[in-house]
Design a protein around this motif. Structure first.
Motif, short mmCIF file in Angstrom:
data_model
loop_
_atom_site.label_atom_id
_atom_site.label_comp_id
_atom_site.label_asym_id
_atom_site.label_seq_id
_atom_site.Cartn_x
_atom_site.Cartn_y
_atom_site.Cartn_z
N VAL A 10 -7.69 0.24 2.17
CA VAL A 10 -6.89 1.42 2.55
C VAL A 10 -6.85 2.44 1.41
CG1 VAL A 10 -4.67 2.24 3.42
CG2 VAL A 10 -5.47 -0.03 4.06
N ARG A 27 -2.41 -9.32 2.15
CA ARG A 27 -2.12 -7.92 2.49
C ARG A 27 -2.27 -6.96 1.30
NH1 ARG A 27 2.74 -5.14 3.35
NH2 ARG A 27 2.45 -3.35 4.69
N HIS A 51 4.02 3.30 -0.40
CA HIS A 51 4.17 3.73 1.00
C HIS A 51 3.22 2.95 1.90
CE1 HIS A 51 4.61 6.20 4.55
NE2 HIS A 51 5.64 6.79 3.97
N ARG A 52 2.02 2.73 1.43
CA ARG A 52 1.07 1.96 2.23
C ARG A 52 1.60 0.54 2.45
NH1 ARG A 52 -3.06 5.22 4.44
NH2 ARG A 52 -4.12 6.36 2.80
N MET A 53 2.25 -0.02 1.44
CA MET A 53 2.73 -1.38 1.57
C MET A 53 4.03 -1.46 2.35
SD MET A 53 1.68 -3.08 -2.07
CE MET A 53 2.16 -4.73 -1.59
N ALA A 54 4.89 -0.47 2.16
CA ALA A 54 6.21 -0.55 2.80
C ALA A 54 6.22 0.10 4.19
CB ALA A 54 7.26 0.13 1.91
N GLY A 55 5.41 1.13 4.37
CA GLY A 55 5.39 1.81 5.66
C GLY A 55 6.65 2.60 5.93
N ASP A 56 7.36 2.97 4.88
CA ASP A 56 8.63 3.65 5.06
C ASP A 56 8.87 4.52 3.82
OD1 ASP A 56 11.63 3.25 6.47
OD2 ASP A 56 11.68 3.64 4.32
N ILE A 80 5.24 13.53 -1.50
CA ILE A 80 5.96 12.66 -2.44
C ILE A 80 7.24 13.34 -2.90
CG2 ILE A 80 5.81 11.46 -4.65
CD1 ILE A 80 2.79 11.48 -4.28
N TYR A 111 -3.34 4.06 7.93
CA TYR A 111 -2.32 3.00 7.95
C TYR A 111 -1.22 3.32 6.93
CZ TYR A 111 -0.23 -1.57 7.04
OH TYR A 111 0.66 -2.60 6.85
N ASN A 112 0.00 3.43 7.43
CA ASN A 112 1.16 3.77 6.57
C ASN A 112 0.87 4.95 5.65
OD1 ASN A 112 2.64 1.70 7.68
ND2 ASN A 112 2.30 0.27 6.00
N LEU A 159 11.85 3.35 1.53
CA LEU A 159 11.52 2.15 0.76
C LEU A 159 10.50 2.48 -0.32
CD1 LEU A 159 11.21 -0.72 3.41
CD2 LEU A 159 12.90 -0.50 1.62
N ASP A 179 0.06 -5.59 9.17
CA ASP A 179 1.45 -5.92 8.80
C ASP A 179 1.67 -7.42 8.74
OD1 ASP A 179 2.21 -3.30 8.64
OD2 ASP A 179 3.06 -3.20 10.67
N PRO A 220 1.05 8.01 3.49
CA PRO A 220 2.22 8.66 2.88
C PRO A 220 2.24 10.15 3.15
CG PRO A 220 0.58 8.13 1.21
CD PRO A 220 0.05 7.62 2.51
N VAL A 280 -8.05 1.98 9.46
CA VAL A 280 -6.94 1.79 8.52
C VAL A 280 -6.72 3.00 7.61
CG1 VAL A 280 -7.16 -0.71 8.47
CG2 VAL A 280 -8.38 0.66 6.78
N TYR A 293 3.34 5.86 -5.76
CA TYR A 293 4.06 6.13 -4.51
C TYR A 293 3.16 5.88 -3.30
CZ TYR A 293 6.69 8.54 -0.88
OH TYR A 293 7.36 8.84 0.29
N ARG A 294 1.93 6.32 -3.42
CA ARG A 294 0.99 6.12 -2.29
C ARG A 294 0.86 4.63 -1.95
NH1 ARG A 294 -2.75 9.86 -0.57
NH2 ARG A 294 -4.12 8.15 0.01
#
Lengths: 196, 271
Positions: free
Chosen positions: A153, A145, A50-55, B23, B17-18, A58, A138, B20, B14, A46-47
């Motif tokens: 990250v 990426r 989330h890092r890849m989708a930013g949402d 969960i 960055y995004n 998603l 992004d 989370p 970073v 999940y982490r």
């Protein structure tokens, strides 16, 4: 850089043994084992999603699809890599495909200039610069990426990245180098005043 | 700036960055279970047991029930659509509390949703949840242990009924969403409603109901539109760009037209 997820070989061996037992039970239809497998890996998957989708939505969708595919294909798992790596291979594939679909649907990507300023001020970076950095990440290509996000990250090793993405370790290193170069270029003009 | 400085700043920058948040472990697990159950249930039926509408007299009772439920759904949907007109008409200017406030800023209209409209939305949401429950039950039940043509026909018909109910509910939600968007507001009730519908849509996409290519395309279109609406309403902020994207998705895919021209949707209900 946080290396929370770094795992030693000894831990990996123990994990693989544990994974093997779980897989055997899962294939026998043991739902408790399925849940245990899910619990053991969902956080890390999940982490990354989330890092890849930013949402969050998603990320949840991609995580869900990853585990569904994993359970469906569990009998195809040969044990060449750790179960976690195998799951991540599926996850990255799901995320990249999903992001392509999302981009097509949105029909647009945010321009760097339109990225809102981030309120939190990290050490040495202003909100503006940080927003630029995020937008530049992004904007990295599909090849660069995932490597950058996984390595810089989330703290994956090049070995893990290489196995997950099915590329040589050297390629992983080269892609990280390229990604950083692109970020440097994207930030160079803007960063002068901030990080001289 | 040298390489080391840059790498250090990059590492700091970073880190978030995004990043989370918590969960949704249980929610994801439930969805995984539901989809897997639906996929298990979606094992293709042999051609000999595919639904044949000429056998309708055998299922007359169920068909009548389906028609009644659909009619109720259509009626509720149309009532929601109508109930929005008075809401717009009931926009009242804010009564200034003090002279200072009245002089300083233009008065924004206050939209008061009527209790009638709220109760209708709640009723349809209830219906949506019932449909979702039914879809999950069907998915969990899986194929009959000893497959027979009658059992398979029953299952297919049950899915068709759930799908029709779901489509009616989806139309009502999209209509309600568009209506609140036209008023320039985000209806928070629609957020949970749309999420329920999204889950059911995805469940049905992996069910025998999606074996029909037309239905599968419609469910895929709904998946896109409802997920956009769910994300938009969950954020709870008016954003004209996002609204435009949602409208484009609805229009380009002809979602409302497809929903309104489904076979069996032409019954003269409440008109």
């Amino acid at each position: 850089m946080s290396r929370v997820w770094f795992r030693t070989e000894a831990v990996t061996d123990t994990s693989r043994l544990h994974d093997r037992q779980l897989i055997t039970r899962c294939l026998a239809g043991d739902t408790l084992a399925e849940r245990a497998l899910y619990d053991a890996h969902v956080e890390r998957v999940y982490r990354l999603m989330h890092r890849m989708a930013g949402d969050a939505d998603l990320a949840a969708d991609f995580t869900q699809e990853t585990f569904i595919r994993a359970f469906e294909r569990l009998e195809q798992y040969r044990g060449d890599s750790s179960l976690g790596t195998w799951l991540h291979t599926i996850a990255v594939s799901v995320a990249l495909n999903g992001m392509r679909k999302v981009k097509r649907l949105r029909g647009r990507t945010e321009a760097i200039d339109s990225v809102p300023e981030i309120a939190i001020q990290p050490l040495g970076l202003t909100g503006d610069l940080r927003a630029r950095l995020y937008a530049a990440v992004d904007a990295l290509s599909e090849k660069l990426r995932p490597v950058f996000v996984m390595h810089d990250v989330e703290g994956y090793t090049h070995d893990e990245i290489a196995t997950t993405l099915g590329i040589p370790v050297g390629t992983s290193k080269a892609r990280l180098f390229d990604a950083r170069a692109k970020l440097r270029l994207a930030l160079a003009a803007f960063a002068g005043d901030h990080i001289a | 700036m040298n390489d080391d400085n840059f790498d250090e700043l990059l590492a700091q920058g970073v880190r978030d960055y995004n990043a989370p948040g918590a969960i949704p472990r249980e929610e994801i697990w439930e969805r995984i279970q539901a989809v897997r159950a639906a996929r298990r249930a979606a094992t293709p039926l042999p051609p000999s047991v595919k639904p044949r509408m000429r056998r309708a007299p055998v299922w007359l009772g169920t068909a009548v029930a389906a028609t009644v439920m659909l009619s109720v759904g259509v009626a509720i949907g149309r009532r929601v659509e109508r109930s929005h007109a008075p809401v717009v008409a009931s926009v009242q200017p804010v009564v200034p509390k003090t002279e200072a406030t009245s002089a300083s800023a233009p008065q924004a209209p206050v939209v008061s949703t009527t209790p009638d409209r709220d109760s209708i939305v709640t009723a349809i949401q209830h219906e949506t949840q019932h449909t979702a429950r039914r879809a999950r039950e069907l998915a969990s039940a899986g194929p009959a242990p000893s497959p027979s043509r009658a059992a398979d026909d029953n299952r297919v018909l049950a899915y068709q009924l759930v799908v029709m109910q779901h489509l009616v509910g989806s139309e009502a939600m999209i209509t309600a969403f568009r209506s609140s968007a036209r008023r320039g507001s985000v209806d928070t009730q629609i957020a949970s409603w749309s999420r329920d519908l999204l889950n059911t849509t995805r469940l049905l996409e992996t069910s025998p109901a999606a074996q029909d290519p037309t239905m599968r395309r419609l469910l895929e279109d709904l998946d896109l539109v409802i997920s956009q609406i769910a994300q938009y309403t969950t954020r709870g902020q008016v954003n004209t760009d996002d609204l435009e994207l949602i409208e484009q998705s609805i229009d380009k895919r002809g979602v409302m037209q497809k929903l309104r021209t489904l076979p069996g949707r032409n019954a003269p209900v409440g008109t």
